[in-house]
Design a protein around this motif. Structure first.
Motif, PDB file in Angstrom:
ATOM      1  N   ASP A   1       0.624  -1.103  -0.186  1.00 56.62           N
ATOM      2  CA  ASP A   1       0.205   0.402  -0.145  1.00 56.62           C
ATOM      3  C   ASP A   1       1.034   1.277  -0.205  1.00 56.62           C
ATOM      4  O   ASP A   1       1.044   1.790   1.202  1.00 56.62           O
ATOM      5  N   PRO A   2       1.145   1.480  -1.294  1.00 55.56           N
ATOM      6  CA  PRO A   2       2.349   2.679  -0.852  1.00 55.56           C
ATOM      7  C   PRO A   2       1.703   4.015  -1.150  1.00 55.56           C
ATOM      8  O   PRO A   2       1.958   4.626  -0.160  1.00 55.56           O
ATOM      9  N   GLU A   3       0.655   3.885  -1.567  1.00 55.35           N
ATOM     10  CA  GLU A   3      -0.318   5.230  -1.028  1.00 55.35           C
ATOM     11  C   GLU A   3      -0.176   5.923   0.182  1.00 55.35           C
ATOM     12  O   GLU A   3       0.111   6.599   0.675  1.00 55.35           O
ATOM     13  N   ARG A   4      -0.584   4.364   1.111  1.00 53.81           N
ATOM     14  CA  ARG A   4      -0.702   4.699   2.585  1.00 53.81           C
ATOM     15  C   ARG A   4       0.206   5.381   2.936  1.00 53.81           C
ATOM     16  O   ARG A   4       0.611   6.088   4.044  1.00 53.81           O
ATOM     17  N   LEU A   5       1.776   4.644   3.252  1.00 53.39           N
ATOM     18  CA  LEU A   5       2.505   5.071   3.420  1.00 53.39           C
ATOM     19  C   LEU A   5       2.695   6.068   2.946  1.00 53.39           C
ATOM     20  O   LEU A   5       4.289   6.517   4.209  1.00 53.39           O
ATOM     21  N   ARG A   6       3.507   6.272   1.734  1.00 59.40           N
ATOM     22  CA  ARG A   6       3.112   8.142   1.756  1.00 59.40           C
ATOM     23  C   ARG A   6       2.611   9.162   2.439  1.00 59.40           C
ATOM     24  O   ARG A   6       3.176  10.188   2.703  1.00 59.40           O
ATOM     25  N   ALA A   7       1.710   8.598   2.699  1.00 55.61           N
ATOM     26  CA  ALA A   7       0.724   9.934   2.908  1.00 55.61           C
ATOM     27  C   ALA A   7       0.659  10.028   4.463  1.00 55.61           C
ATOM     28  O   ALA A   7       0.886  11.140   4.950  1.00 55.61           O
ATOM     29  N   VAL A   8       1.186   8.636   5.031  1.00 54.11           N
ATOM     30  CA  VAL A   8       1.603   9.284   6.913  1.00 54.11           C
ATOM     31  C   VAL A   8       2.673   9.757   6.612  1.00 54.11           C
ATOM     32  O   VAL A   8       3.173  10.571   7.913  1.00 54.11           O
ATOM     33  N   VAL A   9       3.865   9.694   6.169  1.00 60.11           N
ATOM     34  CA  VAL A   9       4.599  10.100   5.908  1.00 60.11           C
ATOM     35  C   VAL A   9       4.797  11.729   6.058  1.00 60.11           C
ATOM     36  O   VAL A   9       5.595  12.728   6.221  1.00 60.11           O
ATOM     37  N   ALA A  10       4.112  11.720   4.720  1.00 60.36           N
ATOM     38  CA  ALA A  10       3.367  13.687   4.622  1.00 60.36           C
ATOM     39  C   ALA A  10       2.717  14.198   5.609  1.00 60.36           C
ATOM     40  O   ALA A  10       2.981  14.735   6.122  1.00 60.36           O
ATOM     41  N   ASP A  11       1.947  13.385   6.163  1.00 62.03           N
ATOM     42  CA  ASP A  11       0.843  14.110   7.508  1.00 62.03           C
ATOM     43  C   ASP A  11       1.791  14.755   8.297  1.00 62.03           C
ATOM     44  O   ASP A  11       1.733  15.029   9.224  1.00 62.03           O
ATOM     45  N   ARG A  12       2.735  13.512   8.972  1.00 60.61           N
ATOM     46  CA  ARG A  12       3.261  13.854  10.026  1.00 60.61           C
ATOM     47  C   ARG A  12       4.564  14.477   9.982  1.00 60.61           C
ATOM     48  O   ARG A  12       4.949  14.355  10.635  1.00 60.61           O
ATOM     49  N   SER A  13       5.182  15.146   9.034  1.00 57.77           N
ATOM     50  CA  SER A  13       6.761  14.902   8.768  1.00 57.77           C
ATOM     51  C   SER A  13       6.131  16.843   7.927  1.00 57.77           C
ATOM     52  O   SER A  13       5.647  17.561   7.275  1.00 57.77           O
ATOM     53  N   LEU A  14       7.237  17.858   8.829  1.00 55.87           N
ATOM     54  CA  LEU A  14       7.534  19.259   8.150  1.00 55.87           C
ATOM     55  C   LEU A  14       8.120  19.377   6.653  1.00 55.87           C
ATOM     56  O   LEU A  14       7.091  19.379   5.886  1.00 55.87           O
ATOM     57  N   TRP A  15       8.871  18.589   6.315  1.00 56.25           N
ATOM     58  CA  TRP A  15       9.680  18.674   5.262  1.00 56.25           C
ATOM     59  C   TRP A  15       8.708  17.873   3.970  1.00 56.25           C
ATOM     60  O   TRP A  15       8.838  17.681   2.671  1.00 56.25           O
ATOM     61  N   GLY A  16       8.101  16.411   4.851  1.00 53.19           N
ATOM     62  CA  GLY A  16       7.724  15.306   3.597  1.00 53.19           C
ATOM     63  C   GLY A  16       5.966  16.002   2.642  1.00 53.19           C
ATOM     64  O   GLY A  16       5.647  15.762   2.121  1.00 53.19           O
ATOM     65  N   GLN A  17       6.335  17.072   4.118  1.00 53.08           N
ATOM     66  CA  GLN A  17       4.461  18.249   3.511  1.00 53.08           C
ATOM     67  C   GLN A  17       4.342  18.676   2.117  1.00 53.08           C
ATOM     68  O   GLN A  17       3.868  19.033   1.335  1.00 53.08           O
ATOM     69  N   SER A  18       5.573  19.190   2.044  1.00 53.95           N
ATOM     70  CA  SER A  18       5.952  20.404   1.076  1.00 53.95           C
ATOM     71  C   SER A  18       7.168  19.812  -0.329  1.00 53.95           C
ATOM     72  O   SER A  18       7.935  19.457  -0.560  1.00 53.95           O
ATOM     73  N   GLY A  19       6.343  18.696  -1.082  1.00 55.65           N
ATOM     74  CA  GLY A  19       6.446  18.130  -2.328  1.00 55.65           C
ATOM     75  C   GLY A  19       7.171  16.590  -1.822  1.00 55.65           C
ATOM     76  O   GLY A  19       6.453  15.165  -3.236  1.00 55.65           O
ATOM     77  N   GLY A  20       7.162  16.409  -0.687  1.00 56.18           N
ATOM     78  CA  GLY A  20       7.272  14.932  -0.319  1.00 56.18           C
ATOM     79  C   GLY A  20       9.127  14.250  -0.612  1.00 56.18           C
ATOM     80  O   GLY A  20       9.560  15.146  -1.594  1.00 56.18           O
ATOM     81  N   VAL A  21       9.107  12.964   0.027  1.00 52.99           N
ATOM     82  CA  VAL A  21      10.547  12.572  -0.276  1.00 52.99           C
ATOM     83  C   VAL A  21      10.501  11.672  -0.955  1.00 52.99           C
ATOM     84  O   VAL A  21       9.316  10.174  -0.449  1.00 52.99           O
ATOM     85  N   PRO A  22      10.760  10.896  -2.110  1.00 58.10           N
ATOM     86  CA  PRO A  22      10.692   9.279  -2.672  1.00 58.10           C
ATOM     87  C   PRO A  22      10.375   8.912  -1.553  1.00 58.10           C
ATOM     88  O   PRO A  22      11.899   7.633  -1.370  1.00 58.10           O
ATOM     89  N   ILE A  23       9.709   7.622  -1.786  1.00 58.28           N
ATOM     90  CA  ILE A  23      10.450   6.251  -1.239  1.00 58.28           C
ATOM     91  C   ILE A  23       9.824   5.079  -2.186  1.00 58.28           C
ATOM     92  O   ILE A  23       9.355   4.991  -3.036  1.00 58.28           O
ATOM     93  N   LEU A  24      10.953   4.280  -2.042  1.00 60.93           N
ATOM     94  CA  LEU A  24      11.162   3.259  -2.851  1.00 60.93           C
ATOM     95  C   LEU A  24      11.700   2.030  -2.736  1.00 60.93           C
ATOM     96  O   LEU A  24      12.189   2.038  -1.579  1.00 60.93           O
ATOM     97  N   PRO A  25      11.293   1.446  -2.782  1.00 63.76           N
ATOM     98  CA  PRO A  25      11.683  -0.727  -2.815  1.00 63.76           C
ATOM     99  C   PRO A  25      13.353  -0.779  -2.741  1.00 63.76           C
ATOM    100  O   PRO A  25      13.553  -0.435  -4.586  1.00 63.76           O
ATOM    101  N   CYS A  26      14.341  -1.296  -2.710  1.00 66.74           N
ATOM    102  CA  CYS A  26      15.380  -1.736  -2.381  1.00 66.74           C
ATOM    103  C   CYS A  26      15.506  -2.516  -4.137  1.00 66.74           C
ATOM    104  O   CYS A  26      14.399  -2.647  -4.331  1.00 66.74           O
TER     105      CYS A  26
END
Ligand SMILES: [Zn+2]
Length: 412
Positions: A360-385
């Motif tokens: 569920d990539p969208e859920r994880l990216r949403a949690v990181v974006a909602d809960r972080s200061l820098w994650g909200q502005s554009g987001g950090v790419p989160i990729l599988p190894c």
């Protein structure tokens, strides 16, 4: 052999001796460019090194003579390319190898890894880890020595990945918590002794498995091109993290940085072996997942494999889905804190965390974006190894490093 002299070279006003000296200094950087796939042709190598074509040709020829790379002087013209096709460069397929070893909570494994992060051969993994590190490391080195005998490859050195912080400069495994090893076991010294006893050439190194996974991902996998790469991964038990800054592992003053497993992500959570409660380590690892899904861990395969089987094969089961979402939320909380502190430009996830992202990539990216200061502005790419066995590949990188630093000095 390639490296036919460039006809312009004689008129350059550069003595051949000066060119040779400059070429020697360029051998390591050139090898690293080919090793990491960033110089597929001699033209790119020339541009990346900022040297003349003649020097780049001499450097490539020297690396080929050392048996490290292959120079294809008559490549087929690439479709759509303009002008004269450049010589193609690739790591030598039959070149030297590093002996890589990994120990984890559910076993150990040996492999031979060539340049380019290519796994050349692996020994069948063993599933029982003795409480005596010397016994385990003796067995894994013997398995690696057998692979060297079978393949007849030259060995440049050996690297070991362990599921523990490794304190420098002594190389002590400070907290091999999911192994029965004594805390502070001198794993690098033991490993080096076993390597010497087996008659294997080269230096021996040891480091934390997630640090090594991050290094491998940065050079050959999903982290290529990232400047501040954060890697978070579960092993078979527990959670680790690593940071690669400008191409180098950030390991702290004594090798112990990025102990991300002990961030609190669930204040009401279970007790952790570190003395705290609800750490990422015990809230998002394979055992936590199986427990959250109401599954009794079985003895037949590793906890990590049981978790993969559940998340990939039974995602329709409401208990599995709920457990996945619970772990994603806890992981996201931990990543959000790390994003605020470290400001990475990319995050790669390994082990069970990779499977959570895939589910569920969208859920994880949403949690990181909602809960972080820098994650909200554009987001950090989160990729599988991107690599299989990235800790093994990373262990080999340690052994390859002296060759990458000075190919001629290390191999001549
Ligand atoms: Zn903890």
């Amino acid at each position: 052999m390639s490296g036919k002299a460039d006809p312009r070279a004689a008129g350059e006003g550069t003595t051949s001796r000066a060119r040779l000296d400059r070429g020697r200094g360029a051998l390591g950087p050139a090898l690293e460019l080919v090793h990491t796939g960033r110089a597929p042709t001699r033209a790119v190598l020339t541009a990346e090194l900022g040297v003349t074509r003649a020097t780049a040709g001499a450097v490539a020829a020297e690396l080929e003579a050392l048996g490290l790379i292959r120079v294809d002087a008559r490549p087929g013209a690439a479709a759509g390319s303009q002008g004269r096709p450049s010589h193609r460069l690739a790591v030598a397929e039959d070149g030297p190898v590093a002996l890589a070893a990994q120990v984890h909570a559910d076993g150990f494994r040996a492999a031979l890894v060539g340049l380019g992060g290519r796994i050349v051969a692996t020994a069948p993994g063993c599933e029982v880890v003795d409480a005596d590190p010397a016994k385990v490391l003796g067995s894994v080195v013997e398995a690696g020595a057998e692979l060297l005998r079978e393949t007849g490859r030259r060995c440049v050195g050996a690297g070991l990945a362990v599921p523990s912080a490794v304190a420098e400069p002594e190389g002590l495994a400070l907290n091999p918590l999911h192994l029965a090893w004594p805390a502070g076991a001198p794993v690098r010294r033991i490993f080096a002794e076993q390597i010497r006893a087996a008659g294997i050439d080269g230096l021996a190194f040891a480091a934390n498995d997630v640090n090594l996974a991050a290094l491998a991902e940065h050079r050959h996998g999903a982290g290529r091109g990232a400047r501040d790469l954060l890697c978070v991964a579960t092993g078979h038990r527990g959670v680790g993290g690593a940071l690669v800054l400008d191409g180098r592992l950030h390991s702290g003053s004594s090798g112990l940085a990025l102990e991300v497993g002990h961030l609190t992500v669930n204040p009401d959570g279970g007790p952790c072996h570190c003395g705290s409660r609800g750490c990422l380590d015990v809230e998002t690892d394979p055992l936590a997942f199986l427990t959250a899904a109401g599954r009794e861990p079985g003895p037949e395969v590793s906890l990590l494999q049981q978790s993969y089987d559940l998340i990939r094969g039974h995602y329709g089961d409401p208990a599995v889905r709920t457990a996945t979402e619970t772990l994603i939320d806890r992981l996201g909380l931990g990543l959000a804190g790390l994003v605020n502190i470290l400001n990475p430009d990319r995050i790669v996830l390994g082990g069970l965390h990779r499977a959570l992202l895939d589910a569920d990539p969208e859920r994880l990216r949403a949690v990181v974006a909602d809960r972080s200061l820098w994650g909200q502005s554009g987001g950090v790419p989160i990729l599988p190894c991107g690599l299989d066995h990235n800790s093994l590949v990373g262990a080999a990188e340690l052994a390859w490093q002296p060759v990458l630093d000075d190919p001629l000095g290390a191999l001549a």
